[in-house]
Design an enzyme around this catalytic site. Structure first.
Site, PDB file in Angstrom:
ATOM      1  CG  HIS A  46      -2.039  -1.046   1.026  1.00  0.00           C
ATOM      2  ND1 HIS A  46      -3.201  -0.804   0.332  1.00  0.00           N
ATOM      3  CD2 HIS A  46      -2.112  -2.334   1.452  1.00  0.00           C
ATOM      4  CE1 HIS A  46      -3.955  -1.893   0.346  1.00  0.00           C
ATOM      5  NE2 HIS A  46      -3.313  -2.841   1.010  1.00  0.00           N
TER       6      HIS A  46
ATOM      7  CG  LEU B 226     -10.242  -6.410  -8.140  1.00  0.00           C
ATOM      8  CD1 LEU B 226      -8.955  -6.927  -8.772  1.00  0.00           C
ATOM      9  CD2 LEU B 226     -11.229  -7.554  -7.956  1.00  0.00           C
TER      10      LEU B 226
ATOM     11  CG  HIS C  53      -1.770  -7.144  -1.862  1.00  0.00           C
ATOM     12  ND1 HIS C  53      -1.259  -5.893  -2.083  1.00  0.00           N
ATOM     13  CD2 HIS C  53      -2.714  -6.993  -0.888  1.00  0.00           C
ATOM     14  CE1 HIS C  53      -1.865  -5.020  -1.298  1.00  0.00           C
ATOM     15  NE2 HIS C  53      -2.750  -5.665  -0.563  1.00  0.00           N
TER      16      HIS C  53
ATOM     17  CG  ASP D 177      -6.108  -9.516   0.160  1.00  0.00           C
ATOM     18  OD1 ASP D 177      -6.486  -9.302   1.336  1.00  0.00           O
ATOM     19  OD2 ASP D 177      -5.939  -8.596  -0.667  1.00  0.00           O
TER      20      ASP D 177
ATOM     21  CG  ASN E  42      -2.910  -6.501  -6.788  1.00  0.00           C
ATOM     22  OD1 ASN E  42      -2.659  -7.691  -6.700  1.00  0.00           O
ATOM     23  ND2 ASN E  42      -3.537  -5.997  -7.849  1.00  0.00           N
TER      24      ASN E  42
END
Length: 375
Positions: free
Chosen positions: A187, A296, A208, A263, A211
């Site tokens: 993130h 998503l 992830h 996830d 992403n």
């Protein structure tokens, strides 16, 4: 617990054997006996149990709901071959995170019958970039050592996701790494250089991969580039929605011990409809989970489907198994899980010729199937 024997084509640290795995009364593997396979195919494959370090929910419940939901989630995912997991939190107000961590601690001191082993916590938020939330609620904040240490005192936090470009976060990466807590980069709007600095300070993985991070471009390699060029370990979500199969194969070639996570959200194992993800409402439809704006928001993936997906894009069963079992075990420093050898816990998944779940064992306990999987 009585002595039991599991037969089939067994994946051992020395390769495949057609034979028998003997489970001792204490739930550990006594020995594995057999001979090299005489043919290509098999009716029963015996693999190490799957280890998922990124699990938000399943079976209609979300870990951030607190109470005993962590047990409900562990009982759902064990039906799909996950024998151990990290309960994963969401970005939320600090008081809410503290309450949930206390509930996880109380509800995981003993492994309930019919449940996966909860190994600890993956703190995915709130120490992330507020401009790269993905599906996380808008409660991101900077990390401070005293605050994070207080959270670690509440429960066994094994893994923390951090955006390293934020002020003071490189010091936090170094501090947590020295404590033995795994730090993942995620993130993040950080650059390639930010990623390299974080790895030098002790960060050990990426949350992830691809992403919610800066992408790989040939003149700006971004955080994906840092992972591809330098990482030994990284998560990836192989639901074939979050990451294109070609990108999964690129990462597999570049990162020696790439490992899979689900996830997964409350929608895993459930029909289409509305579910909670932390404080937000998400909708399961067409095999995915999304916020109202289409973003998503976690997945509906289960680890058995992850295995089949990897095989479907060209990986061998052994390669796929390592990405679901051996590599995450090694990442967490678990020498007694993720492998089928004498002295390890008898965490075992038995699959048929089509790689569908037949039996699951956790620490020697044969799990009774109570959940009817829904696509």
């Amino acid at each position: 617990m009585s002595h039991s024997t599991i037969t089939g084509r067994i994946l051992t640290s020395k390769g495949w054997l057609d034979g028998a795995l003997h489970v001792m009364p204490n739930g550990q593997i006594g020995e594995v006996t057999g001979s090299a396979p005489a043919s290509e195919g098999a009716q029963r494959y015996v693999l190490p149990g799957f280890i998922d370090v990124h699990v938000h929910g399943g079976g209609g419940v979300d870990i951030m709901q607190g109470g005993a939901t962590v047990t409900d989630v562990a009982r759902l995912h064990v039906q799909f071959g996950t024998t151990s997991l990290l309960a994963t939190t969401m970005t939320a107000p600090m008081a809410e995170i503290q309450t949930v961590l206390k509930h996880i601690q109380v509800n995981t001191q003993v492994r309930p019958t019919g449940s996966a082993r909860v190994l600890g916590v993956h703190l995915e938020g709130p120490y992330i970039n507020p401009s790269k939330l993905g599906a996380q609620p808008a409660h991101a904040k900077r990390a401070f050592i005293q605050e994070v240490d207080a959270l670690c005192d509440l429960v066994d936090i094994r893994l923390v996701t951090i955006a390293p470009e934020l002020e003071g976060h490189l010091d936090m990466v170094e501090h947590l790494s020295r404590k033995g807590v795994r730090v993942q980069i995620g993130h993040t709007l950080g650059s390639y250089e930010d990623g390299v600095k974080a790895l030098e300070k002790g960060a050990s993985g990426f949350t992830h991969l691809f992403n919610a991070m800066t992408p790989l471009k040939h003149r700006e390699p971004g955080m994906v580039g840092a992972a591809m060029a330098h990482a030994e370990y990284s998560e990836i979500i192989p639901d074939l929605l979050h990451v294109h199969p070609g990108a999964i194969r690129c990462a597999h070639r570049a990162i020696p011990r790439l490992f899979c996570v689900t996830d997964s959200t409350a929608a895993a194992g459930m029909p289409d409809g509305e579910y909670k993800l932390g404080s937000q409402v998400v909708n399961k439809c067409l095999g995915g989970v999304r916020l109202a704006d289409g973003t998503l928001a976690g997945s509906t993936l289960t680890m058995d489907q992850a295995l089949r997906n990897l095989v479907s894009i060209g990986m061998s069963l052994e390669e796929a198994s390592n990405m679901l079992s051996l590599f995450p075990a090694d990442y967490l420093g678990l020498a007694d899980r993720g492998r089928l050898e004498t002295g390890a816990w008898a965490d075992v998944v038995v699959l048929d010729a089509h790689l569908k779940i037949v039996e699951v064992y956790v620490e020697g306990e044969r799990i009774e199937f109570t959940h009817v999987p829904r696509s």
